[in-house]
Design a protein around this motif. Structure first.
Motif, mmCIF file in Angstrom:
data_model
loop_
_atom_site.group_PDB
_atom_site.id
_atom_site.type_symbol
_atom_site.label_atom_id
_atom_site.label_comp_id
_atom_site.label_asym_id
_atom_site.label_seq_id
_atom_site.Cartn_x
_atom_site.Cartn_y
_atom_site.Cartn_z
ATOM 1 N N MET A 113 -10.307 -4.423 7.836
ATOM 2 C CA MET A 113 -11.623 -4.876 8.196
ATOM 3 C C MET A 113 -12.234 -6.123 7.761
ATOM 4 O O MET A 113 -13.033 -6.517 7.740
ATOM 5 C CB MET A 113 -12.514 -3.912 7.470
ATOM 6 C CG MET A 113 -11.982 -2.352 7.568
ATOM 7 S SD MET A 113 -13.345 -1.278 7.135
ATOM 8 C CE MET A 113 -13.175 -1.726 5.111
ATOM 9 N N HIS B 17 -8.390 10.869 -4.484
ATOM 10 C CA HIS B 17 -8.814 9.512 -4.406
ATOM 11 C C HIS B 17 -7.847 8.909 -5.508
ATOM 12 O O HIS B 17 -7.508 7.720 -5.684
ATOM 13 C CB HIS B 17 -10.255 9.014 -4.576
ATOM 14 C CG HIS B 17 -10.929 9.149 -3.205
ATOM 15 N ND1 HIS B 17 -11.542 8.077 -2.765
ATOM 16 C CD2 HIS B 17 -10.911 10.339 -2.350
ATOM 17 C CE1 HIS B 17 -12.056 8.475 -1.707
ATOM 18 N NE2 HIS B 17 -11.887 9.780 -1.396
ATOM 19 N N ARG B 18 -7.952 9.568 -6.563
ATOM 20 C CA ARG B 18 -7.196 8.976 -7.936
ATOM 21 C C ARG B 18 -5.583 9.018 -7.679
ATOM 22 O O ARG B 18 -5.154 8.030 -8.028
ATOM 23 C CB ARG B 18 -7.613 10.113 -8.985
ATOM 24 C CG ARG B 18 -9.118 9.953 -9.816
ATOM 25 C CD ARG B 18 -8.982 10.039 -11.030
ATOM 26 N NE ARG B 18 -10.320 10.320 -11.672
ATOM 27 C CZ ARG B 18 -11.079 9.268 -12.304
ATOM 28 N NH1 ARG B 18 -10.685 8.172 -12.072
ATOM 29 N NH2 ARG B 18 -12.177 9.341 -12.674
ATOM 30 N N ASN C 298 -5.412 6.010 -5.572
ATOM 31 C CA ASN C 298 -5.712 4.837 -6.314
ATOM 32 C C ASN C 298 -4.558 4.675 -7.127
ATOM 33 O O ASN C 298 -4.126 3.588 -7.602
ATOM 34 C CB ASN C 298 -7.103 4.933 -7.019
ATOM 35 C CG ASN C 298 -8.229 4.888 -6.404
ATOM 36 O OD1 ASN C 298 -8.181 4.728 -5.078
ATOM 37 N ND2 ASN C 298 -9.206 5.632 -6.946
ATOM 38 N N ASN C 299 -4.046 5.529 -7.857
ATOM 39 C CA ASN C 299 -2.899 5.372 -8.813
ATOM 40 C C ASN C 299 -1.653 4.633 -8.140
ATOM 41 O O ASN C 299 -0.681 3.827 -8.635
ATOM 42 C CB ASN C 299 -2.643 6.610 -9.771
ATOM 43 C CG ASN C 299 -3.524 6.670 -10.719
ATOM 44 O OD1 ASN C 299 -4.213 5.918 -10.996
ATOM 45 N ND2 ASN C 299 -3.915 8.121 -10.920
ATOM 46 N N LYS D 245 -2.155 1.151 -6.922
ATOM 47 C CA LYS D 245 -2.842 0.310 -8.100
ATOM 48 C C LYS D 245 -2.701 -1.087 -7.840
ATOM 49 O O LYS D 245 -3.820 -1.970 -7.638
ATOM 50 C CB LYS D 245 -2.504 0.640 -9.525
ATOM 51 C CG LYS D 245 -3.074 0.768 -10.611
ATOM 52 C CD LYS D 245 -2.652 1.235 -11.795
ATOM 53 C CE LYS D 245 -3.621 0.996 -12.855
ATOM 54 N NZ LYS D 245 -4.041 2.354 -13.761
ATOM 55 N N ILE E 6 -4.508 -2.408 -4.605
ATOM 56 C CA ILE E 6 -5.981 -2.405 -4.410
ATOM 57 C C ILE E 6 -6.568 -3.395 -5.412
ATOM 58 O O ILE E 6 -7.481 -3.729 -4.852
ATOM 59 C CB ILE E 6 -6.509 -0.794 -4.747
ATOM 60 C CG1 ILE E 6 -6.054 0.265 -4.000
ATOM 61 C CG2 ILE E 6 -8.143 -0.677 -5.093
ATOM 62 C CD1 ILE E 6 -6.341 1.633 -4.276
ATOM 63 N N HIS F 138 -10.142 -7.096 -1.597
ATOM 64 C CA HIS F 138 -11.563 -7.026 -2.153
ATOM 65 C C HIS F 138 -12.069 -5.869 -2.050
ATOM 66 O O HIS F 138 -12.917 -5.382 -2.510
ATOM 67 C CB HIS F 138 -12.133 -8.370 -1.230
ATOM 68 C CG HIS F 138 -13.733 -8.271 -1.662
ATOM 69 N ND1 HIS F 138 -14.152 -8.516 -2.714
ATOM 70 C CD2 HIS F 138 -14.415 -7.810 -0.558
ATOM 71 C CE1 HIS F 138 -15.359 -8.432 -2.533
ATOM 72 N NE2 HIS F 138 -15.901 -8.064 -1.330
ATOM 73 N N ALA F 139 -11.837 -5.015 -0.819
ATOM 74 C CA ALA F 139 -12.514 -3.998 -0.499
ATOM 75 C C ALA F 139 -11.315 -2.798 0.030
ATOM 76 O O ALA F 139 -10.463 -3.092 0.659
ATOM 77 C CB ALA F 139 -13.372 -4.159 0.474
ATOM 78 N N PHE F 140 -11.382 -1.401 -0.484
ATOM 79 C CA PHE F 140 -10.606 -0.623 -0.014
ATOM 80 C C PHE F 140 -11.389 0.491 0.252
ATOM 81 O O PHE F 140 -12.030 1.194 -0.591
ATOM 82 C CB PHE F 140 -9.662 -0.356 -1.101
ATOM 83 C CG PHE F 140 -8.452 0.887 -0.610
ATOM 84 C CD1 PHE F 140 -7.632 0.471 0.002
ATOM 85 C CD2 PHE F 140 -8.538 1.929 -1.513
ATOM 86 C CE1 PHE F 140 -6.638 1.482 0.345
ATOM 87 C CE2 PHE F 140 -7.644 2.903 -1.171
ATOM 88 C CZ PHE F 140 -6.805 2.724 -0.149
ATOM 89 N N THR F 141 -11.366 1.130 1.282
ATOM 90 C CA THR F 141 -11.916 2.565 1.645
ATOM 91 C C THR F 141 -11.015 3.379 2.072
ATOM 92 O O THR F 141 -10.081 3.152 2.765
ATOM 93 C CB THR F 141 -13.150 2.357 2.499
ATOM 94 O OG1 THR F 141 -13.707 3.629 3.008
ATOM 95 C CG2 THR F 141 -13.007 1.357 3.576
ATOM 96 N N GLN F 142 -10.852 4.971 1.851
ATOM 97 C CA GLN F 142 -9.807 5.706 1.913
ATOM 98 C C GLN F 142 -10.501 7.113 2.483
ATOM 99 O O GLN F 142 -11.614 7.647 1.974
ATOM 100 C CB GLN F 142 -9.005 5.963 0.764
ATOM 101 C CG GLN F 142 -9.885 6.233 -0.441
ATOM 102 C CD GLN F 142 -8.883 6.735 -1.421
ATOM 103 O OE1 GLN F 142 -7.899 7.501 -1.422
ATOM 104 N NE2 GLN F 142 -9.078 6.206 -2.652
#
Lengths: 87, 152
Positions: free
Chosen positions: A27, A53-54, A57-58, A61, A64, A68-72
């Motif tokens: 994006m 999400h965790r 994210n882990n 890590k 991410i 700058h931006a991360f959407t899931q």
């Protein structure tokens, strides 16, 4: 770490999250700083949104932290099939 | 809408020690400040910018969702992580969450923009806010609810 590309990021997600399906959308307009991802993985089974999400994210890590931006969005294979293979 | 939130920004004018330390380890001082911030209101949002002037699309979307749900400004506080680099670094470690915004309700971490968006769609967000008494109270004289049935 070199800049992430859609393809390398996709591959990383596939491997680390045993994903059956991954879509990665850049994006950022090409600078490799903002990604929206959809992940379909059996690992999400029995987990609520926060836990999913965790988990992501882990697993991602460093990646991410470097962008700058991360959407899931995360789905189990069953959920994905139930909604006809689209968001 | 969330005007009061701006007056709700207490003590992130922390004094930086004049030695540098790895940001990964947050100081006791900043941890206590975040504890306080999280407890300062039933609904607490760590965001980029202010509710009036969000400085990131994700923070803006989250503020809009909270507004649409009818969060009571009296029960809401926002903290601008762009005002304090220490907060910006520490909140990620504190919540074990890599992105901003971050929403807390009654001291519990709820999630970031993706989760809030999805919870708003399913109605879970309204339930959560309602259950924690965080919505604007309904008044009798307002037009909070109107029964609209088409005449046949």
């Amino acid at each position: 770490m070199s800049a992430l590309t859609v393809d390398t990021f996709k591959q990383i997600i596939q491997e680390r999250l045993q994903a059956e399906l991954v879509t990665v959308e850049d994006m950022s307009g090409g600078c490799g700083q903002a990604f929206a991802v959809i992940i379909v993985s059996p690992l999400f089974q029995g987990k609520n949104k926060l836990m999913r999400h965790r988990l992501v994210n882990n697993a991602l890590k460093e990646e991410i932290a470097g962008i700058h931006a991360f959407t899931q969005k995360g789905f189990t294979p069953d959920e994905w099939a139930a909604q006809g293979g689209k968001v | 809408m969330f005007r009061r939130a701006l007056t709700n920004i207490p003590r992130f004018t922390t004094v930086r020690p004049n030695f540098s330390y790895p940001v990964r380890f947050m100081s006791t001082e900043i941890k206590e400040a975040i504890d306080q911030a999280v407890a300062s209101s039933p609904v607490v949002l760590f965001m980029k910018g202010t509710p009036e002037f969000p400085q990131c699309g994700f923070s803006r979307a989250t503020i809009q969702l909270l507004g649409q749900q009818g969060v009571d400004p009296e029960k809401f506080a926002a903290y601008n992580v762009l005002e304090d680099q220490e907060l910006r670094d520490a909140i990620k470690e504190y919540s074990n969450w890599p992105t901003i915004p971050q929403l807390y309700v009654k001291g519990e971490f709820v999630g970031g923009c993706d989760i809030i968006t999805s919870m708003a769609q399913t109605g879970e967000l309204a339930e959560l806010l309602e259950a924690n008494d965080a919505l604007v109270p309904e008044t009798d004289d307002g037009i909070e609810e109107a029964e609209i049935t088409p005449r046949r």
